[in-house]
Each structure stands twice: as C-alpha cells, then as structure tokens.
Design a protein around this motif. Sequence first.
Motif, PDB file in Angstrom:
ATOM      1  N   GLU A   1     -28.067   7.416 -49.767  1.00 61.18           N
ATOM      2  CA  GLU A   1     -27.466   8.665 -50.223  1.00 61.18           C
ATOM      3  C   GLU A   1     -28.070   9.095 -51.552  1.00 61.18           C
ATOM      4  OE1 GLU A   1     -23.169   8.825 -49.998  1.00 61.18           O
ATOM      5  OE2 GLU A   1     -23.188   7.123 -48.601  1.00 61.18           O
ATOM      6  N   LEU A   2     -28.440  10.383 -51.618  1.00 62.16           N
ATOM      7  CA  LEU A   2     -28.967  10.973 -52.848  1.00 62.16           C
ATOM      8  C   LEU A   2     -28.051  12.090 -53.321  1.00 62.16           C
ATOM      9  CD1 LEU A   2     -32.816  11.365 -52.189  1.00 62.16           C
ATOM     10  CD2 LEU A   2     -31.602   9.477 -53.277  1.00 62.16           C
ATOM     11  N   LEU A   3     -28.026  12.282 -54.626  1.00 60.40           N
ATOM     12  CA  LEU A   3     -27.307  13.389 -55.251  1.00 60.40           C
ATOM     13  C   LEU A   3     -28.331  14.229 -55.998  1.00 60.40           C
ATOM     14  CD1 LEU A   3     -24.379  14.467 -55.860  1.00 60.40           C
ATOM     15  CD2 LEU A   3     -24.620  13.326 -58.064  1.00 60.40           C
ATOM     16  N   TYR A   4     -28.326  15.541 -55.723  1.00 57.13           N
ATOM     17  CA  TYR A   4     -29.256  16.491 -56.341  1.00 57.13           C
ATOM     18  C   TYR A   4     -28.465  17.460 -57.202  1.00 57.13           C
ATOM     19  CZ  TYR A   4     -32.758  15.627 -52.599  1.00 57.13           C
ATOM     20  OH  TYR A   4     -33.664  15.089 -51.742  1.00 57.13           O
ATOM     21  N   LEU A   5     -28.897  17.659 -58.434  1.00 56.59           N
ATOM     22  CA  LEU A   5     -28.391  18.736 -59.276  1.00 56.59           C
ATOM     23  C   LEU A   5     -29.521  19.750 -59.385  1.00 56.59           C
ATOM     24  CD1 LEU A   5     -26.589  16.268 -59.922  1.00 56.59           C
ATOM     25  CD2 LEU A   5     -26.341  17.194 -62.210  1.00 56.59           C
ATOM     26  N   HIS A   6     -29.236  21.012 -59.088  1.00 55.98           N
ATOM     27  CA  HIS A   6     -30.239  22.077 -59.066  1.00 55.98           C
ATOM     28  C   HIS A   6     -29.932  23.098 -60.157  1.00 55.98           C
ATOM     29  CE1 HIS A   6     -31.657  21.020 -54.930  1.00 55.98           C
ATOM     30  NE2 HIS A   6     -30.419  20.555 -54.844  1.00 55.98           N
TER      31      HIS A   6
ATOM     32  N   GLN B   1     -26.149  24.340 -58.457  1.00 53.42           N
ATOM     33  CA  GLN B   1     -25.815  23.809 -57.135  1.00 53.42           C
ATOM     34  C   GLN B   1     -25.919  22.287 -57.183  1.00 53.42           C
ATOM     35  OE1 GLN B   1     -27.428  26.173 -53.949  1.00 53.42           O
ATOM     36  NE2 GLN B   1     -27.914  24.371 -52.771  1.00 53.42           N
ATOM     37  N   ILE B   2     -25.040  21.611 -56.442  1.00 55.92           N
ATOM     38  CA  ILE B   2     -25.092  20.156 -56.307  1.00 55.92           C
ATOM     39  C   ILE B   2     -25.126  19.853 -54.820  1.00 55.92           C
ATOM     40  CG2 ILE B   2     -23.910  17.967 -56.708  1.00 55.92           C
ATOM     41  CD1 ILE B   2     -22.554  19.290 -59.139  1.00 55.92           C
ATOM     42  N   ASN B   3     -26.099  19.032 -54.401  1.00 57.52           N
ATOM     43  CA  ASN B   3     -26.223  18.651 -53.000  1.00 57.52           C
ATOM     44  C   ASN B   3     -26.232  17.137 -52.863  1.00 57.52           C
ATOM     45  OD1 ASN B   3     -26.475  21.278 -51.812  1.00 57.52           O
ATOM     46  ND2 ASN B   3     -28.503  21.389 -52.709  1.00 57.52           N
ATOM     47  N   HIS B   4     -25.763  16.689 -51.728  1.00 57.45           N
ATOM     48  CA  HIS B   4     -25.701  15.267 -51.394  1.00 57.45           C
ATOM     49  C   HIS B   4     -26.368  15.082 -50.046  1.00 57.45           C
ATOM     50  CE1 HIS B   4     -23.523  11.933 -49.330  1.00 57.45           C
ATOM     51  NE2 HIS B   4     -23.724  11.334 -50.489  1.00 57.45           N
ATOM     52  N   THR B   5     -27.276  14.107 -49.944  1.00 57.19           N
ATOM     53  CA  THR B   5     -27.861  13.790 -48.640  1.00 57.19           C
ATOM     54  C   THR B   5     -27.461  12.376 -48.249  1.00 57.19           C
ATOM     55  OG1 THR B   5     -29.942  12.908 -49.537  1.00 57.19           O
ATOM     56  CG2 THR B   5     -29.888  15.267 -48.981  1.00 57.19           C
ATOM     57  N   HIS B   6     -27.239  12.200 -46.962  1.00 51.50           N
ATOM     58  CA  HIS B   6     -27.026  10.877 -46.375  1.00 51.50           C
ATOM     59  C   HIS B   6     -28.066  10.738 -45.282  1.00 51.50           C
ATOM     60  CE1 HIS B   6     -24.902   8.190 -43.352  1.00 51.50           C
ATOM     61  NE2 HIS B   6     -25.307   7.397 -44.330  1.00 51.50           N
ATOM     62  N   THR B   7     -28.936   9.757 -45.412  1.00 42.97           N
ATOM     63  CA  THR B   7     -29.978   9.518 -44.414  1.00 42.97           C
ATOM     64  C   THR B   7     -29.690   8.186 -43.748  1.00 42.97           C
ATOM     65  OG1 THR B   7     -31.528  10.756 -45.798  1.00 42.97           O
ATOM     66  CG2 THR B   7     -32.465   9.416 -44.024  1.00 42.97           C
ATOM     67  N   VAL B   8     -29.541   8.228 -42.443  1.00 41.82           N
ATOM     68  CA  VAL B   8     -29.060   7.078 -41.689  1.00 41.82           C
ATOM     69  C   VAL B   8     -30.095   5.959 -41.577  1.00 41.82           C
ATOM     70  CG1 VAL B   8     -28.216   6.338 -39.421  1.00 41.82           C
ATOM     71  CG2 VAL B   8     -27.443   8.503 -40.397  1.00 41.82           C
ATOM     72  N   GLN B   9     -31.336   6.307 -41.300  1.00 40.73           N
ATOM     73  CA  GLN B   9     -32.305   5.283 -40.908  1.00 40.73           C
ATOM     74  C   GLN B   9     -33.396   5.067 -41.948  1.00 40.73           C
ATOM     75  OE1 GLN B   9     -33.879   5.912 -37.008  1.00 40.73           O
ATOM     76  NE2 GLN B   9     -35.226   4.147 -37.102  1.00 40.73           N
ATOM     77  N   ARG B  10     -33.719   3.805 -42.195  1.00 42.25           N
ATOM     78  CA  ARG B  10     -34.833   3.400 -43.054  1.00 42.25           C
ATOM     79  C   ARG B  10     -36.128   3.997 -42.518  1.00 42.25           C
ATOM     80  NH1 ARG B  10     -38.423  -1.191 -42.716  1.00 42.25           N
ATOM     81  NH2 ARG B  10     -39.004  -1.917 -44.795  1.00 42.25           N
ATOM     82  N   SER B  11     -37.021   4.365 -43.395  1.00 43.93           N
ATOM     83  CA  SER B  11     -38.356   4.901 -43.091  1.00 43.93           C
ATOM     84  C   SER B  11     -38.365   6.414 -42.869  1.00 43.93           C
ATOM     85  CB  SER B  11     -38.987   4.174 -41.891  1.00 43.93           C
ATOM     86  OG  SER B  11     -40.359   4.397 -41.839  1.00 43.93           O
ATOM     87  N   THR B  12     -37.189   7.032 -42.862  1.00 41.45           N
ATOM     88  CA  THR B  12     -37.101   8.485 -42.697  1.00 41.45           C
ATOM     89  C   THR B  12     -37.735   9.177 -43.897  1.00 41.45           C
ATOM     90  OG1 THR B  12     -35.075   8.306 -41.392  1.00 41.45           O
ATOM     91  CG2 THR B  12     -35.483  10.419 -42.489  1.00 41.45           C
ATOM     92  N   VAL B  13     -38.498  10.231 -43.620  1.00 45.90           N
ATOM     93  CA  VAL B  13     -39.101  11.024 -44.684  1.00 45.90           C
ATOM     94  C   VAL B  13     -38.495  12.421 -44.653  1.00 45.90           C
ATOM     95  CG1 VAL B  13     -41.239  12.070 -45.545  1.00 45.90           C
ATOM     96  CG2 VAL B  13     -41.252   9.712 -44.704  1.00 45.90           C
ATOM     97  N   ARG B  14     -38.125  12.904 -45.835  1.00 47.43           N
ATOM     98  CA  ARG B  14     -37.650  14.282 -46.014  1.00 47.43           C
ATOM     99  C   ARG B  14     -38.525  14.946 -47.065  1.00 47.43           C
ATOM    100  NH1 ARG B  14     -31.606  15.338 -44.933  1.00 47.43           N
ATOM    101  NH2 ARG B  14     -30.848  13.428 -43.984  1.00 47.43           N
TER     102      ARG B  14
END
Length: 186
Positions: free
Chosen positions: A132-137, A49-62
């Motif tokens: 933006e991050l790219l994840y390879l699972h 699986q390949i996932n992409h995240t886009h996080t809009v705001q600085r300081s956000t934690v996931r």
Amino acid sequence: MSRFVVTATPLPGLMQIQRQPLADARGALTRLFCAQELADAGWHGPIAQINHTHTVQRSTVRGLHYQRPPAAEAKLVSCLHGAVWDVVVDLRAGSPTFLRWYATELSAENHTALLIPPGCAHGFQTLQDHTELLYLHSAPHTPSCEAAVHVSEPQLAIAWPLPIANLSARDAAHTLLPPEFEGIAL
C-alpha cells in the motif's frame, strides 16, 4: 527537532525523505507530512489530493505517470504496508538529468518517502504482496493533463528488479517516447 532527514538524490529537486518515528513501549508515532518542515525540501503549495493504492501481487508495475502543465504536480509518496521499488524519471526540458531515472526502495519498515518535483514521471514495482502506498499531490488529478511513459521505454532502460507483471491495460498501452521528445516545459 525535525521529524525528517532530507537527502538530495542525483535528480535535481527529487528528495529522499527519511521519517523519524518516535517509539516507546506502547508503539510509535510517525509524522507523514509537515508543510513547514518539508518546504525546505521543495514542497510548495497545498495538498490538493491524497490517494491510496493497494496492489495485491508482488512484481506488479504501475506507471510511469505524470501531469503536464498547467496541472503539473509535486508528489510525496510513502509506503504504508509492504515494499516497492520506486522509480522517478526526469522529463523536464533543459534539465541536466533529462531522461535519467532514480530508484529506491520504499517500505513500511524503512520509513522512506520520495518528494517528487513537477515534470517527473513516477512508477513503482511491488516487492511484496499486498503493498500500500499513500500519495500526497500538490494539484488535483486533471484528465486533460495526464500523461505517461511506457515502463519499457528503451531510451530509459529502467532495470526493474523483477519481471514486469500485471500491467494494467492502460499502462500497457502507453506509447514510447518519440525520438524528438524534448521534455516538459514548466
């Protein structure tokens, strides 16, 4: 010639991958993944699986997310735009670094990725807006095996660089580890 410089971290099996872009006057080519080259670093198996995240705001934690067996997974995490403080927590039963964490900055500019072994939780805090991050699972997302550790878990005492912001309702609801937590048996 390898396109990656692999460096071991203090957590066994967690590898920092420094990509080596090829650049000229036209721009650059950066290899994000090569099964053959990354096998020595610990990537064993397919990309499921390949996932992409886009996080809009600085300081956000996931985070801090992981999958339990039988769907435990390795992840290769890269930053495509912006920057994050990326955190990995060792949850492996019997590991010499059980409940220790490692963090490093991943950014589009530093070409650094983390190869995260199964049995480790992962999360991040954005250091810039629109990151933006790219994840390879190595395994597909399996809802019945998903789990997480609360980002403010006192047993971990993670030193987030910025005040925690914008936790999703799901991440905010993650429970703290019970005192008797012995880890994930792989």
